[in-house]
Design an enzyme around this catalytic site. Sequence first.
Site, PDB file in Angstrom:
ATOM      1  N   GLY A  11      -0.046  -5.074   1.982  1.00 56.26           N
ATOM      2  CA  GLY A  11       1.180  -4.339   2.261  1.00 56.26           C
ATOM      3  C   GLY A  11       1.438  -4.071   3.721  1.00 56.26           C
ATOM      4  N   HIS A  12       0.605  -3.246   4.349  1.00 55.50           N
ATOM      5  CA  HIS A  12       0.911  -2.731   5.682  1.00 55.50           C
ATOM      6  C   HIS A  12       1.167  -3.854   6.691  1.00 55.50           C
ATOM      7  CE1 HIS A  12       0.112  -0.750   9.590  1.00 55.50           C
ATOM      8  NE2 HIS A  12       0.775   0.247   9.015  1.00 55.50           N
ATOM      9  N   HIS A  54       5.185   0.697   2.490  1.00 51.55           N
ATOM     10  CA  HIS A  54       5.534   1.104   3.853  1.00 51.55           C
ATOM     11  C   HIS A  54       6.968   0.787   4.236  1.00 51.55           C
ATOM     12  CE1 HIS A  54       1.736   2.900   4.174  1.00 51.55           C
ATOM     13  NE2 HIS A  54       1.136   1.775   3.827  1.00 51.55           N
ATOM     14  N   HIS A  81       2.428   2.363  -4.728  1.00 45.40           N
ATOM     15  CA  HIS A  81       1.492   3.489  -4.898  1.00 45.40           C
ATOM     16  C   HIS A  81       2.331   4.771  -4.867  1.00 45.40           C
ATOM     17  CE1 HIS A  81      -2.391   5.572  -3.186  1.00 45.40           C
ATOM     18  NE2 HIS A  81      -1.919   6.179  -4.258  1.00 45.40           N
ATOM     19  N   HIS A 109      -6.630  -4.110   0.765  1.00 43.74           N
ATOM     20  CA  HIS A 109      -6.591  -2.994   1.707  1.00 43.74           C
ATOM     21  C   HIS A 109      -6.950  -3.471   3.112  1.00 43.74           C
ATOM     22  CE1 HIS A 109      -5.833   1.274   2.242  1.00 43.74           C
ATOM     23  NE2 HIS A 109      -6.533   1.108   3.339  1.00 43.74           N
ATOM     24  N   GLY A 110      -5.999  -3.299   4.014  1.00 39.42           N
ATOM     25  CA  GLY A 110      -6.235  -3.632   5.418  1.00 39.42           C
ATOM     26  C   GLY A 110      -6.249  -5.123   5.705  1.00 39.42           C
ATOM     27  N   THR A 155      -4.873   6.940   4.828  1.00 42.82           N
ATOM     28  CA  THR A 155      -4.726   5.889   3.825  1.00 42.82           C
ATOM     29  C   THR A 155      -5.937   5.988   2.902  1.00 42.82           C
ATOM     30  OG1 THR A 155      -4.374   3.519   3.492  1.00 42.82           O
ATOM     31  CG2 THR A 155      -5.854   4.125   5.293  1.00 42.82           C
ATOM     32  N   THR A 156      -5.956   5.175   1.851  1.00 45.23           N
ATOM     33  CA  THR A 156      -7.023   5.301   0.849  1.00 45.23           C
ATOM     34  C   THR A 156      -8.401   5.038   1.450  1.00 45.23           C
ATOM     35  OG1 THR A 156      -5.411   4.475  -0.722  1.00 45.23           O
ATOM     36  CG2 THR A 156      -7.705   4.569  -1.464  1.00 45.23           C
ATOM     37  N   GLU A 206      -0.062   1.711  -8.551  1.00 46.27           N
ATOM     38  CA  GLU A 206      -1.276   2.409  -8.104  1.00 46.27           C
ATOM     39  C   GLU A 206      -1.075   3.914  -8.256  1.00 46.27           C
ATOM     40  OE1 GLU A 206      -3.008  -0.577  -4.698  1.00 46.27           O
ATOM     41  OE2 GLU A 206      -1.705   1.040  -4.043  1.00 46.27           O
ATOM     42  N   ARG A 256       4.663  10.578   0.025  1.00 49.84           N
ATOM     43  CA  ARG A 256       4.958  10.265   1.430  1.00 49.84           C
ATOM     44  C   ARG A 256       5.744   8.962   1.584  1.00 49.84           C
ATOM     45  NH1 ARG A 256      -1.098   8.980   3.665  1.00 49.84           N
ATOM     46  NH2 ARG A 256      -1.531  10.943   2.631  1.00 49.84           N
ATOM     47  N   HIS A 257       5.673   8.090   0.586  1.00 50.77           N
ATOM     48  CA  HIS A 257       6.476   6.863   0.688  1.00 50.77           C
ATOM     49  C   HIS A 257       7.232   6.593  -0.621  1.00 50.77           C
ATOM     50  CE1 HIS A 257       2.604   5.249  -0.654  1.00 50.77           C
ATOM     51  NE2 HIS A 257       2.073   5.222   0.562  1.00 50.77           N
ATOM     52  N   GLU A 301     -10.285  -3.897  -8.457  1.00 52.44           N
ATOM     53  CA  GLU A 301      -9.791  -4.342  -7.147  1.00 52.44           C
ATOM     54  C   GLU A 301     -10.793  -3.855  -6.118  1.00 52.44           C
ATOM     55  OE1 GLU A 301      -5.632  -3.812  -6.135  1.00 52.44           O
ATOM     56  OE2 GLU A 301      -6.135  -3.579  -4.002  1.00 52.44           O
ATOM     57  N   ASN A 331       2.588  -5.327  -1.503  1.00 50.17           N
ATOM     58  CA  ASN A 331       2.707  -3.866  -1.560  1.00 50.17           C
ATOM     59  C   ASN A 331       3.871  -3.442  -0.653  1.00 50.17           C
ATOM     60  OD1 ASN A 331       2.427  -1.100  -0.810  1.00 50.17           O
ATOM     61  ND2 ASN A 331       0.338  -1.107  -1.574  1.00 50.17           N
ATOM     62  N   ARG A 338       2.159   8.156  -4.404  1.00 46.04           N
ATOM     63  CA  ARG A 338       1.180   9.162  -3.955  1.00 46.04           C
ATOM     64  C   ARG A 338       1.588  10.549  -4.405  1.00 46.04           C
ATOM     65  NH1 ARG A 338      -2.815   8.874  -0.306  1.00 46.04           N
ATOM     66  NH2 ARG A 338      -3.285   6.813   0.523  1.00 46.04           N
ATOM     67  N   ARG A 355      13.067   9.369   7.914  1.00 48.84           N
ATOM     68  CA  ARG A 355      14.362   9.916   8.288  1.00 48.84           C
ATOM     69  C   ARG A 355      15.140  10.496   7.110  1.00 48.84           C
ATOM     70  NH1 ARG A 355      17.248   8.434  12.946  1.00 48.84           N
ATOM     71  NH2 ARG A 355      15.823   8.591  14.697  1.00 48.84           N
TER      72      ARG A 355
HETATM   73  C1  LIG Z   1      -4.700   2.062  -2.827  1.00 50.85           C
HETATM   74  C2  LIG Z   1      -4.492   1.328  -1.581  1.00 50.85           C
HETATM   75  O1  LIG Z   1      -5.273   0.576  -1.140  1.00 50.85           O
HETATM   76  C3  LIG Z   1      -3.315   1.301  -0.799  1.00 50.85           C
HETATM   77  O2  LIG Z   1      -2.564   0.630  -1.675  1.00 50.85           O
HETATM   78  C4  LIG Z   1      -2.218   2.077  -0.566  1.00 50.85           C
HETATM   79  O3  LIG Z   1      -1.333   2.003  -1.609  1.00 50.85           O
HETATM   80  C5  LIG Z   1      -1.408   1.703   0.629  1.00 50.85           C
HETATM   81  O4  LIG Z   1      -0.712   2.828   0.886  1.00 50.85           O
HETATM   82  P1  LIG Z   1      -1.333   3.963   1.818  1.00 50.85           P
HETATM   83  O5  LIG Z   1      -1.231   3.419   3.220  1.00 50.85           O
HETATM   84  O6  LIG Z   1      -0.481   5.150   1.540  1.00 50.85           O
HETATM   85  O7  LIG Z   1      -2.762   4.203   1.452  1.00 50.85           O
HETATM   86  N1  LIG Z   2      -4.461  -1.959  -2.867  1.00 48.48           N
HETATM   87  C1  LIG Z   2      -4.250  -2.419  -1.536  1.00 48.48           C
HETATM   88  C2  LIG Z   2      -2.809  -2.577  -1.266  1.00 48.48           C
HETATM   89  O1  LIG Z   2      -1.997  -2.529  -2.158  1.00 48.48           O
HETATM   90  C3  LIG Z   2      -2.323  -2.849   0.087  1.00 48.48           C
HETATM   91  O2  LIG Z   2      -3.046  -2.199   1.099  1.00 48.48           O
HETATM   92  P1  LIG Z   2      -2.570  -2.405   2.617  1.00 48.48           P
HETATM   93  O3  LIG Z   2      -2.398  -3.898   2.847  1.00 48.48           O
HETATM   94  O4  LIG Z   2      -1.273  -1.706   2.768  1.00 48.48           O
HETATM   95  O5  LIG Z   2      -3.694  -1.839   3.429  1.00 48.48           O
END
Ligand SMILES: CC(=O)[C@@H](O)[C@H](O)COP(=O)(O)O
Ligand SMILES: NCC(=O)COP(=O)(O)O
Length: 247
Positions: free
Chosen positions: A218-219, A15, A48, A196-197, A105-106, A75, A54-55, A156, A12, A50, A23
Site C-alpha cells: 500500500g504505502h 493511504h 484496514h 508490510h513496508g 503503523t502496525t 484488515e 485515521r484513514h 500473512e 492496499n 482502524r 483535510r
Molecule cells: C496491517 C498492515 O500491515 C497494514 O495494512 C496497514 O493496514 C497499513 O496501514 P497503516 O499504515 O495504518 O498501518
Molecule cells: N498488510 C500489509 C498491507 O496491506 C500494506 O502495508 P504497507 O505496504 O502499506 O506497509
Amino acid sequence: MTEAKRVLLGVNIDHVATLRQARGTRYPDPVKAALDAEEAGADGITVHLREDRRHIQERDVRVLKEVMQTRMNFEMGVTDFMLAFAEEIRPEHVCLVPETRQELTTEGGLDVAGQEARIAAAVQRLAAVGSEVSLFIDADPRQIEASKRVGAPAIELHTGRYADAHTPQEAEAELQRIREGVALGVSLGLIVNAGHGLHYHNVEPVAAIPGINELNIGHALVSHALFVGFKEAVREMKQLIQGAAPR
Ligand SMILES: CC(=O)[C@@H](O)[C@H](O)COP(=O)(O)O
Ligand SMILES: NCC(=O)COP(=O)(O)O
C-alpha cells in the site's frame, strides 16, 4: 515440470484515505483508487478499518464492497465491533491484525499463540459468513503453528522487519526467516501471503520465495502514484512481482 504459481498483488488503498482525512475533504477517493488498481491488474483490494478511523471509514468499505470487481481483503483488529461489521459486509477475505491506537503503523504480528481460544472463535464467526480468514503474524514458527491450530486457512507474514533492516546482512537474515516461515506455512497446508513496508526496491526477493500466494502493498504504491498515477504505479509493481526470479 510444473510451472510456478503466479504471485498475486493485493493493493492496499488506506493511504489514499489518509490524504483525504488530513483535510476532511471528499477527495482523493479511495474507491476510485481501487477501481483504477483493478483496471491496472490488481488481484485484490486491501483496506484496514482502524479503530481510530485515521484513514479508511465504514462508508468506504460499504461502497467498495458494492462496486469492486476483484476480492476485498478487510484488515481489522479483533474487537466485537469489527467482528459485527465484517459479518455485515462479508468480505471475501478478512485479515486479523494487532492494533494499538498510538502506533504509527502496525508493529509486529498478532499474538495468536497467546490467545488461541479468542482467535479461534473469531475465525469461526467470520468463516460462518463466508470470509476466508488470514492472520497477520510474524514469521515465527510458534505463531504459524498456532494459526493452523485455530483453524485459519491463511496467514500473512509481516515483512516490516525485513523492510526496515538497516544493513544488507540484517535484511538477508529477515528474508531467511520469511522464507522459512513460508515453507512451514505451506507444509501445514496454509495459504501464505506477506506484506508490510514492501516497495519497488525490496519486493523482488520476497516475491521470489516459492509458495507465496499474495503480497499486500500500500504505502509505497500510493506514494509512487503521486508521480506516475495510480494505474501506472500498480502496473510497475505487478511487473516487478511477476518478473521476480527465485534466488
Ligand atoms: C496491517 C498492515 O500491515 C497494514 O495494512 C496497514 O493496514 C497499513 O496501514 P497503516 O499504515 O495504518 O498501518
Ligand atoms: N498488510 C500489509 C498491507 O496491506 C500494506 O502495508 P504497507 O505496504 O502499506 O506497509
